[in-house]
Design a protein around this motif. Structure first.
Motif, PDB file in Angstrom:
ATOM      1  N   THR A 151      44.120  70.432  32.460  1.00  0.00           N
ATOM      2  CA  THR A 151      43.678  68.968  32.396  1.00  0.00           C
ATOM      3  C   THR A 151      42.497  68.920  33.615  1.00  0.00           C
ATOM      4  N   VAL A 152      41.808  67.573  33.244  1.00  0.00           N
ATOM      5  CA  VAL A 152      40.934  67.207  34.383  1.00  0.00           C
ATOM      6  C   VAL A 152      41.902  65.944  34.941  1.00  0.00           C
ATOM      7  N   GLU A 153      41.775  65.673  36.317  1.00  0.00           N
ATOM      8  CA  GLU A 153      42.641  64.756  37.015  1.00  0.00           C
ATOM      9  C   GLU A 153      41.799  63.761  37.652  1.00  0.00           C
ATOM     10  N   ILE A 154      41.817  62.741  37.214  1.00  0.00           N
ATOM     11  CA  ILE A 154      41.049  61.515  37.959  1.00  0.00           C
ATOM     12  C   ILE A 154      41.750  60.836  38.980  1.00  0.00           C
ATOM     13  N   ARG A 155      41.381  60.749  40.292  1.00  0.00           N
ATOM     14  CA  ARG A 155      42.358  60.408  41.465  1.00  0.00           C
ATOM     15  C   ARG A 155      41.381  59.551  42.249  1.00  0.00           C
ATOM     16  N   ILE A 156      40.747  58.425  41.807  1.00  0.00           N
ATOM     17  CA  ILE A 156      39.965  57.508  42.633  1.00  0.00           C
ATOM     18  C   ILE A 156      40.964  56.402  42.882  1.00  0.00           C
ATOM     19  N   GLY A 157      41.996  56.067  42.223  1.00  0.00           N
ATOM     20  CA  GLY A 157      42.437  54.704  42.550  1.00  0.00           C
ATOM     21  C   GLY A 157      43.609  54.612  43.482  1.00  0.00           C
ATOM     22  N   ASP A 158      44.115  53.310  44.018  1.00  0.00           N
ATOM     23  CA  ASP A 158      45.159  53.027  44.829  1.00  0.00           C
ATOM     24  C   ASP A 158      46.260  53.061  43.538  1.00  0.00           C
ATOM     25  N   VAL A 159      47.431  53.421  44.057  1.00  0.00           N
ATOM     26  CA  VAL A 159      48.576  53.302  43.123  1.00  0.00           C
ATOM     27  C   VAL A 159      48.664  51.683  42.571  1.00  0.00           C
ATOM     28  N   CYS A 160      48.939  51.396  41.547  1.00  0.00           N
ATOM     29  CA  CYS A 160      48.830  50.057  40.978  1.00  0.00           C
ATOM     30  C   CYS A 160      50.359  49.344  41.116  1.00  0.00           C
ATOM     31  N   PRO A 161      50.321  48.148  41.175  1.00  0.00           N
ATOM     32  CA  PRO A 161      51.420  47.515  41.653  1.00  0.00           C
ATOM     33  C   PRO A 161      52.309  47.199  40.448  1.00  0.00           C
ATOM     34  N   SER A 162      51.619  47.018  39.064  1.00  0.00           N
ATOM     35  CA  SER A 162      52.593  46.832  38.139  1.00  0.00           C
ATOM     36  C   SER A 162      52.446  47.988  37.141  1.00  0.00           C
ATOM     37  N   LEU A 163      53.367  48.261  36.028  1.00  0.00           N
ATOM     38  CA  LEU A 163      53.173  49.125  35.210  1.00  0.00           C
ATOM     39  C   LEU A 163      52.072  48.713  34.032  1.00  0.00           C
ATOM     40  N   ASP A 164      51.675  47.251  33.963  1.00  0.00           N
ATOM     41  CA  ASP A 164      50.756  46.859  33.096  1.00  0.00           C
ATOM     42  C   ASP A 164      49.178  47.524  33.607  1.00  0.00           C
ATOM     43  N   ASP A 165      49.198  47.585  34.775  1.00  0.00           N
ATOM     44  CA  ASP A 165      47.806  47.895  35.543  1.00  0.00           C
ATOM     45  C   ASP A 165      47.934  49.485  35.360  1.00  0.00           C
ATOM     46  N   THR A 181      41.461  49.261  40.318  1.00  0.00           N
ATOM     47  CA  THR A 181      42.951  49.756  40.946  1.00  0.00           C
ATOM     48  C   THR A 181      43.053  49.191  42.361  1.00  0.00           C
ATOM     49  N   THR A 182      41.955  48.339  42.820  1.00  0.00           N
ATOM     50  CA  THR A 182      42.303  48.140  44.278  1.00  0.00           C
ATOM     51  C   THR A 182      43.560  47.358  44.596  1.00  0.00           C
ATOM     52  N   ASN A 183      44.336  47.919  45.536  1.00  0.00           N
ATOM     53  CA  ASN A 183      45.535  47.333  45.890  1.00  0.00           C
ATOM     54  C   ASN A 183      45.936  47.555  47.293  1.00  0.00           C
ATOM     55  N   SER A 184      44.935  47.510  48.235  1.00  0.00           N
ATOM     56  CA  SER A 184      45.508  47.492  49.762  1.00  0.00           C
ATOM     57  C   SER A 184      44.447  46.800  50.610  1.00  0.00           C
ATOM     58  N   PRO A 185      44.655  45.478  50.562  1.00  0.00           N
ATOM     59  CA  PRO A 185      43.717  44.652  51.304  1.00  0.00           C
ATOM     60  C   PRO A 185      44.145  44.345  52.799  1.00  0.00           C
ATOM     61  N   PHE A 186      45.437  44.562  52.896  1.00  0.00           N
ATOM     62  CA  PHE A 186      45.984  44.242  54.518  1.00  0.00           C
ATOM     63  C   PHE A 186      46.103  45.728  55.198  1.00  0.00           C
ATOM     64  N   SER A 187      46.145  45.762  56.426  1.00  0.00           N
ATOM     65  CA  SER A 187      46.568  46.824  57.455  1.00  0.00           C
ATOM     66  C   SER A 187      46.918  46.379  58.649  1.00  0.00           C
ATOM     67  N   SER A 246      40.350  47.750  49.057  1.00  0.00           N
ATOM     68  CA  SER A 246      40.988  48.965  49.143  1.00  0.00           C
ATOM     69  C   SER A 246      40.848  49.575  50.343  1.00  0.00           C
ATOM     70  N   TRP A 247      41.684  49.245  51.432  1.00  0.00           N
ATOM     71  CA  TRP A 247      41.692  50.024  52.556  1.00  0.00           C
ATOM     72  C   TRP A 247      42.094  51.363  52.401  1.00  0.00           C
ATOM     73  N   HIS A 301      45.121  37.253  36.487  1.00  0.00           N
ATOM     74  CA  HIS A 301      45.884  37.054  37.924  1.00  0.00           C
ATOM     75  C   HIS A 301      45.204  37.936  38.712  1.00  0.00           C
ATOM     76  N   GLY A 302      44.001  38.898  38.447  1.00  0.00           N
ATOM     77  CA  GLY A 302      43.503  39.573  39.367  1.00  0.00           C
ATOM     78  C   GLY A 302      44.240  40.977  39.431  1.00  0.00           C
ATOM     79  N   THR A 303      43.303  41.679  40.331  1.00  0.00           N
ATOM     80  CA  THR A 303      43.703  43.104  40.636  1.00  0.00           C
ATOM     81  C   THR A 303      45.015  42.827  41.719  1.00  0.00           C
ATOM     82  N   GLY A 304      45.624  44.237  42.058  1.00  0.00           N
ATOM     83  CA  GLY A 304      46.548  44.047  43.016  1.00  0.00           C
ATOM     84  C   GLY A 304      45.990  43.494  44.408  1.00  0.00           C
ATOM     85  N   ALA A 305      44.881  43.951  44.762  1.00  0.00           N
ATOM     86  CA  ALA A 305      44.012  43.247  45.930  1.00  0.00           C
ATOM     87  C   ALA A 305      44.330  41.833  46.072  1.00  0.00           C
TER      88      ALA A 305
END
Length: 389
Positions: free
Chosen positions: A244-258, A174-180, A189-190, A352-356
């Protein structure tokens, strides 16, 4: 997790509409609001909320900072229906942002330097700021949470024990935040690194029982680490509101495919855990500090480098570990009818790679973060990832 009017918010794994034991899944996504010309995060959530059409308003909420906004899909069995719901929500929210004069980004954190937007004016958030002060340092941390139905809390705790070793490789996906602040951070994932400043963010510990889970929550609140159960920011937890169990480790994904790929893998991982529990197989014992290291490596490398196998402690190519996870959960992918779709979506990530990776590819071509923002905005609205020859 939101629900459309008149719909039960979450169904558990034993009460699906067709009477089967298939697992329901639902997704929450958080987004960043930015200036359309500069990409700087802007405190525009109230303006955007005013523009949200009435038919979507029940599934759109404010988040922690005024530069953030959140959606939630109705839960269901069919990934196609979840994709449709999220697509409508993303497009409707992007249109609302346009009408408010800002842009909607499915991105882990803001890439462009600018003033830190204030926290939403809400009593609970005010108490969080008063106690924890400057732990919200950036423009907004935007994650993705996947809910999967479970039959009861005691089983849910066992599920948490079984899934915890596999969460770092899902985080890498899910990594999608390389810049800050205008710079490449060196991390995929920053957001993950900034998020870990909160004292209750951590891998889920191995739990003895639901009573043990509840006792830890009480102790953490008494210690001052959390104000309430909602601040239990473990990478996997039992939902405080839904079965439910809630899995909450990821950056929000850029596309719906992700997003759909991650939702399918999470559901199949939970299903695999339930099958192991039913067969009487114990959860693997994985050292907490090795899990911490595996999550750090996932945030740093994404899928482009190495990953730590928490079962063995060995370090190897991240894609190999992800492939092992897919092989492990394939029976559940087949059972839910998701296997072919997951294979296609994984092939897309290989191309095409991850979001990052996509963000870095755009920046390498143009040298401009505003172009990165533009490309993420296009994917957020429903555009497909760009594949370079």
């Amino acid at each position: 997790m939101k629900a459309v009017a008149g719909q039960v918010a979450i169904q558990d794994a034993t009460s699906t509409p067709d009477g089967s034991d298939l697992l329901t899944v639902g997704v929450e996504e958080e987004f960043l609001l930015v200036d359309p010309h500069t990409g700087v995060a802007v405190p525009a959530v109230d303006l955007v909320m005013e523009q949200v059409p009435p038919e979507l308003s029940g599934q759109v909420e404010r988040e922690f900072q005024t530069s953030q906004i959140e959606i939630g899909s109705p839960p269901g069995l069919d990934l196609g229906a979840i994709r449709h719901s999220l697509g409508l929500l993303r497009a409707g929210l992007a249109d609302a942002a346009d009408r408010a004069g800002v842009r909607l980004l499915a991105i882990g954190t803001g890439p462009v330097e600018g003033p830190v937007p204030p926290v939403v004016d809400k009593p609970r958030f005010d108490r969080m700021v008063e106690r924890f002060r400057l732990l919200a340092p950036g423009p907004g941390n935007n994650g993705m949470h996947v809910h999967v139905g479970i039959p009861d809390p005691d089983t849910g705790v066992q599920v948490l024990n079984h899934v915890r070793p596999w969460l770092p490789i899902l985080q890498a996906l899910t990594t999608n935040s390389p810049f800050s602040a205008g710079e490449d951070t060196g991390y995929a994932s920053w957001r993950s690194i900034e998020w870990e400043r909160w004292p209750s963010v951590a891998p889920t510990p191995r739990l003895d029982s639901h009573e043990h889970y509840q006792r830890l929550i009480r102790q953490l609140i008494d210690s001052g680490v959390m104000l309430d159960e909602g601040m239990l920011y473990w990478y996997a937890r039992l939902s405080a509101k839904y079965p439910t169990v809630e899995i909450r480790i990821g950056d929000v994904c850029p596309s719906l495919d992700d997003t759909i790929l991650v939702a399918a893998l999470v559901r199949s991982l939970v299903g695999t855990a339930l099958a192991e529990i039913a067969a009487g197989r114990p959860a693997p014992r994985v050292d907490h500090h090795l899990l911490v290291g595996a999550h750090w490596r996932a945030a740093h490398d994404g899928l482009t480098g190495k990953a730590v196998d928490p079962h063995t402690g060995e370090v190897g190519p991240a894609w190999e570990l992800l492939d092992r996870l897919v092989d492990r959960v394939r029976p559940e992918l087949d059972r839910h009818g998701d296997a072919d779709q997951v294979d296609d979506l994984l092939a897309g990530v290989r191309r095409h790679g991850t979001g990052a990776e996509r963000q870095r590819a755009v920046h390498a071509r143009t040298g401009r973060l505003v172009d990165v923002v533009e490309d993420v905005a296009r994917q957020t609205r429903g555009g497909t990832p760009t594949v370079e020859d």
